[in-house]
Enzyme design. Structure first.
Site, PDB file in Angstrom:
ATOM      1  CB  CYS A 129      -8.221 -81.727   6.742  1.00 29.28           C
ATOM      2  SG  CYS A 129      -7.092 -83.103   6.326  1.00 29.28           S
ATOM      3  N   GLY A 165     -12.695 -82.289   1.802  1.00 31.42           N
ATOM      4  CA  GLY A 165     -12.041 -83.620   2.019  1.00 31.42           C
ATOM      5  C   GLY A 165     -12.998 -84.655   1.833  1.00 31.42           C
ATOM      6  N   GLY A 219      -3.854 -78.994   7.351  1.00 33.13           N
ATOM      7  CA  GLY A 219      -2.815 -78.355   7.222  1.00 33.13           C
ATOM      8  C   GLY A 219      -1.925 -79.408   7.009  1.00 33.13           C
TER       9      GLY A 219
END
Ligand code: SF4
Length: 510
Positions: free
Chosen positions: A44, A70, A146
């Site tokens: 991300c 992403g 994460g």
């Protein structure tokens, strides 16, 4: 968690316009598909703006600059201080947020955004971020880069207490922990939630009063602070500040939580101090070359990686060729250090996107050729040093080497700009199971035979540390997270351990 029922909020969670992923299974470029570049994938990118008339438009631009982190889905949540506006869609940022009407719907002077490559959670809209919840004290949205390593255990506990989860994304765990916290003000409840989670997170969050940025105590994932016309900006990487003309102020520090309101910015240190363990793979591959991460320009580090590789592993060759684009800066560094010509012996087609549908087996079999083509004029009759950033499964390397030989190269010496990838990442990077990682199963010699090269060498772990400016890896206190190369994980892997503990039971049951 409410998405579209509250009368103050407008939510546009549109599955129809950009749902090729959902309809057609794993999209081109996803792991396991023939177009996979055989790379690890960052999960991300996050971005946020506080205090700007064009907060949503700036957020869309920032996400566009973070697209490399992403490509599956993207979303923006904005707020005018009392109401919240949501736009979350499957698709690339440039496809989703181009229409002016969509930006106009995102009212307010604060906005946060997220671009996602899924690791945990299926590619469905419920998992697209930012996630939004309506707490007793008002709305709250969170965008997370994460991966939590104890999300499953926490989720079970929360479900036991009555929480109802609407997604399979581990980020929702944070929302439920906030919702069920018995602390008073929102920030205290957020801190209470974050203290219970393990793993890696860079978070940008939004509530009626302002914006929050936070990095986990080890600072595994990046997050930077910038300013534009008096507005505050948070972003995964500095390239997202550049695109909107914001200036870089500083990195959010590991374990730091910043609260940005009309009153200014306040820095909190709510966690036990820990030695930082930033993800060293960001330097190898994930971050964009023009970004500055923790004070280091990514492109310069990659060139130094190439130079280290050349010093450690010279090759008898006529020219240096990168596997584009990820191998290019290291190949430039290698060529300079080895005093060899650098040539683009492989050309990349940039238009093989996620929208490329694989209609037939014959197309599917073309594999890497859809993305890479050998430049015969450069390769014919030449001994080539081929530079790639990493080898994950080895399947793409095999095809690229074959392609380079078919184009007339007489020798192929593969040099890899990182140590062998032997272990899975549990911190927000999509990695195959350890058993699927070729370097976990084979020695360097065996990999060389498998991908059919004349010679193969990887950068040493100390060489990688030297390239980022350290004297070498401090084995007792490693300066970075390098677990995918060493198996030395900097946090507990609670979910993983539970999973491994359960395996024999499942095996007996089947
Ligand atoms: Fe980065 Fe590897 Fe650590 Fe994952 S395991 S955070 S990819 S260094």
């Amino acid at each position: 968690m409410t998405m579209d029922t509250h009368h103050h909020n407008t939510a546009h969670d549109d599955m129809t316009a950009h749902d090729d992923t959902a309809q057609n299974g794993p999209a081109a470029g996803a792991p396991g598909t023939p177009f996979d570049g055989d790379h690890l994938h960052e999960e991300c990118g996050v971005f946020g703006v506080f205090g700007h008339e064009e907060a949503a438009a700036l957020t869309a631009l920032g996400l566009h600059a973070l697209q490399h982190r992403g490509q599956e889905a993207s979303g923006i949540v904005s707020s005018d201080g009392s109401d919240f506006f949501l736009e979350r869609h499957i698709g690339l940022v440039g496809d989703v947020f181009t229409h002016p009407s969509i930006i106009e719907r995102l009212k307010g002077r604060t906005a946060i955004g997220h671009t996602r490559y899924s690791t945990t959670g299926a590619p469905v809209l419920q998992n697209v971020q930012p996630m939004f919840a309506e707490f007793a004290g008002g709305g709250f949205a969170v965008a997370h880069n994460g991966n939590l390593t104890n999300a499953r255990v926490l989720k079970r506990t929360l479900q036991g207490r009555g929480s109802i989860f609407q997604s399979t994304s581990d980020t929702e765990t944070i929302i439920h922990l906030i919702a069920t916290s018995n602390r008073g003000p929102l920030i205290d409840r957020l801190v209470d939630a974050l203290r219970q989670i393990e793993g890696a997170y860079a978070i940008v969050a939004l509530w009626g009063g302002g914006m929050i940025g936070c990095r986990d105590p080890l600072g595994v994932r990046p997050l930077v602070l910038g300013q534009l016309d008096g507005a505050y900006v948070l972003a995964s990487e500095t390239c997202a500040l550049d695109i909107i003309g914001a200036h870089y102020v500083r990195d959010i520090e590991p374990g730091e939580l910043v609260v940005i309101t009309e009153g200014g910015i306040e820095s909190l240190r709510p966690f036990q101090p820990a030695r930082p363990r930033f993800c060293i793979f960001e330097y190898v591959y994930f971050a964009r070359p023009d970004s500055i991460v923790e004070g280091r320009n990514i492109y310069s580090v990659r060139k130094r990686i190439g130079a280290e590789l050349a010093r450690e592993n010279p090759a008898p060759a006529d020219l240096v060729v990168p596997v584009p684009d990820s191998g290019t800066p290291a190949a430039i560094g290698y060529a300079q250090e080895a005093s060899l010509p650098f040539e683009l012996g492989i050309i990349r087609n940039h238009y093989v996107g996620r929208t490329f549908i694989q209609p037939t087996d014959s197309i599917r079999r073309m594999g890497v050729k859809l993305k890479h083509n050998a430049n015969r004029a450069m390769l014919e009759g030449k001994r080539v040093v081929l530079i790639d950033d990493s080898i994950v499964r080895g399947t793409t390397s095999l095809k690229i080497v074959e392609m380079v030989r078919d184009a007339g190269a007489t020798e192929v010496h593969m040099r890899i700009a990182s140590p062998p990838t032997t272990d899975s990442c549990f911190y927000g990077v999509d990695t195959p199971e350890k058993s699927k990682l070729i370097a976990s199963r084979m020695s360097v010699e065996e990999i060389a035979a498998f991908i059919k090269v004349d010679s193969l060498a990887f950068l040493s772990i100390d060489g990688l540390y030297r390239a980022v400016g350290e004297a070498g890896r401090n084995a007792r206190e490693p300066q970075f997270c390098d677990a995918c190369f060493t198996g030395d994980y900097p946090t507990r892997l609670t979910d993983r351990q539970e999973e491994l503990g359960r395996k024999p039971l499942l095996a007996r049951a089947s």
